[in-house]
Design a protein around this motif. Structure first.
Motif, mmCIF file in Angstrom:
data_model
loop_
_atom_site.group_PDB
_atom_site.id
_atom_site.type_symbol
_atom_site.label_atom_id
_atom_site.label_comp_id
_atom_site.label_asym_id
_atom_site.label_seq_id
_atom_site.Cartn_x
_atom_site.Cartn_y
_atom_site.Cartn_z
ATOM 1 N N ALA A 10 0.866 -1.179 0.000
ATOM 2 C CA ALA A 10 0.000 0.000 0.000
ATOM 3 C C ALA A 10 0.905 1.232 0.000
ATOM 4 O O ALA A 10 1.774 1.368 0.874
ATOM 5 N N ILE A 17 5.379 4.425 2.530
ATOM 6 C CA ILE A 17 4.670 3.199 2.949
ATOM 7 C C ILE A 17 4.613 3.056 4.471
ATOM 8 O O ILE A 17 3.882 2.208 4.982
ATOM 9 N N ARG A 22 5.790 1.723 11.408
ATOM 10 C CA ARG A 22 4.367 1.336 11.459
ATOM 11 C C ARG A 22 3.654 1.893 10.238
ATOM 12 O O ARG A 22 4.174 2.777 9.547
ATOM 13 N N ARG A 47 12.693 -8.186 8.802
ATOM 14 C CA ARG A 47 12.567 -8.321 10.259
ATOM 15 C C ARG A 47 11.836 -7.111 10.877
ATOM 16 O O ARG A 47 11.047 -7.248 11.808
ATOM 17 N N THR A 49 9.481 -5.176 9.481
ATOM 18 C CA THR A 49 8.035 -5.300 9.224
ATOM 19 C C THR A 49 7.433 -6.352 10.128
ATOM 20 O O THR A 49 6.367 -6.148 10.726
ATOM 21 N N LEU A 65 13.287 -12.259 7.007
ATOM 22 C CA LEU A 65 14.689 -12.035 6.659
ATOM 23 C C LEU A 65 15.371 -11.211 7.730
ATOM 24 O O LEU A 65 14.876 -10.152 8.124
ATOM 25 N N THR A 66 16.506 -11.702 8.197
ATOM 26 C CA THR A 66 17.336 -10.949 9.135
ATOM 27 C C THR A 66 18.783 -11.404 8.978
ATOM 28 O O THR A 66 19.038 -12.553 8.607
ATOM 29 N N ARG A 67 19.706 -10.501 9.232
ATOM 30 C CA ARG A 67 21.130 -10.893 9.237
ATOM 31 C C ARG A 67 21.567 -11.364 10.616
ATOM 32 O O ARG A 67 22.696 -11.782 10.799
ATOM 33 N N HIS A 80 18.493 -15.805 6.081
ATOM 34 C CA HIS A 80 19.586 -14.857 6.316
ATOM 35 C C HIS A 80 20.071 -14.188 5.040
ATOM 36 O O HIS A 80 20.967 -13.346 5.087
ATOM 37 N N ALA A 104 5.935 -9.087 1.294
ATOM 38 C CA ALA A 104 5.026 -8.259 2.086
ATOM 39 C C ALA A 104 5.714 -7.039 2.704
ATOM 40 O O ALA A 104 5.159 -6.407 3.596
ATOM 41 N N GLY A 106 9.291 -4.710 4.240
ATOM 42 C CA GLY A 106 8.981 -3.311 3.932
ATOM 43 C C GLY A 106 9.822 -2.761 2.781
ATOM 44 O O GLY A 106 10.129 -3.475 1.820
ATOM 45 N N ALA A 107 10.222 -1.492 2.939
ATOM 46 C CA ALA A 107 10.912 -0.788 1.865
ATOM 47 C C ALA A 107 12.162 -1.535 1.391
ATOM 48 O O ALA A 107 12.427 -1.642 0.186
ATOM 49 N N ASP A 108 12.918 -2.042 2.332
ATOM 50 C CA ASP A 108 14.161 -2.763 2.025
ATOM 51 C C ASP A 108 13.851 -3.971 1.126
ATOM 52 O O ASP A 108 14.494 -4.198 0.097
ATOM 53 N N GLN A 112 14.673 -4.744 -2.999
ATOM 54 C CA GLN A 112 15.469 -5.907 -3.439
ATOM 55 C C GLN A 112 14.723 -6.821 -4.405
ATOM 56 O O GLN A 112 15.340 -7.670 -5.050
#
Ligand SMILES: NC(=O)c1ccc[n+]([C@@H]2O[C@H](COP(=O)([O-])OP(=O)(O)OC[C@H]3O[C@@H](n4cnc5c(N)ncnc54)[C@H](OP(=O)(O)O)[C@@H]3O)[C@@H](O)[C@H]2O)c1
Length: 168
Positions: A10, A17, A22, A47, A49, A65-67, A80, A104, A106-108, A112
């Motif tokens: 959205a 966004i 939030r 992570r 979001t 997704l997280t590092r 990862h 879904a 967020g911006a990151d 990608q």
């Protein structure tokens, strides 16, 4: 058959966004559409979001997704890097028979995947709020294939349009 990679987002008129991790509007019509588009399908999200939602959404396998290799949450698959997330999404879709893997946010995550996704379902929100997360520019790779515009319903803070894109 491989599942399609599908972006759902959205997006305000100024491409915002979110802000302070939030959502910045209340739009029940969009939440209903998000549910209809995503139920039964694996959801890949960043992570940040996931933490802004707080819990896995019911009826959908969350892949976060997280590092951070120490991060985990009950009921969530952790990846990862993007390839690992896409592999987990593909495996989940194959097991459950889902046609799509959903990106879904967020911006990151949108940045990608906008170059590799197979479809986008964008809700254009008729607001321009200040924010700190933006949807990337929708470049010439994409063509608009459907558009439906709606006035704000009783539980919507703004008018909105559902717009679908496919690659050119
Ligand atoms: N309007 C909408 O449709 C919509 C939808 C979703 C989210 N949002 C908004 O978007 C904002 C959050 O977006 P954001 O860009 O700040 O964060 P995000 O994309 O949700 O999450 C970013 C985090 O994901 C992890 N990550 C990203 N790419 C990775 C990769 N390739 N490999 C491993 N880990 C990776 C990293 O986590 P670690 O830091 O843990 O390593 C990174 O810090 C919030 O305001 C939210 O409300 C809006």
């Amino acid at each position: 058959m491989n599942a399609a990679l599908v972006i759902v987002a959205a997006v305000a008129r100024n491409r915002v966004i979110g802000g302070d991790n939030r959502l910045l509007w209340r739009l029940s019509s969009d939440l209903r559409r998000f549910k209809a588009l995503t139920l039964g399908k694996p959801l890949i999200m960043g992570r940040k979001t996931f933490e802004s939602i707080g819990e896995p959404l019911p009826g959908r396998q969350s892949i976060v997704l997280t590092r951070d290799h120490t991060w985990s949450h009950p009921g969530v698959l952790v990846a990862h890097d993007l390839l690992q997330a896409l592999d987990l999404g593909g495996e989940t879709a194959a097991v459950t028979g889902a046609s799509d893997i959903i990106i879904a946010g967020g911006a990151d995550l949108y940045a990608q995947t906008i170059g590799i996704a197979d479809r986008m379902h964008i809700t254009e929100v008729d607001l321009s709020p200040p924010g700190d997360s933006f949807f990337p520019e929708i470049g010439p790779r994409w063509k608009e294939v459907a558009r439906e515009s709606f006035p704000a319903g009783p539980q919507d803070e703004a008018a909105f349009a559902f717009v679908d894109y496919e690659p050119n």
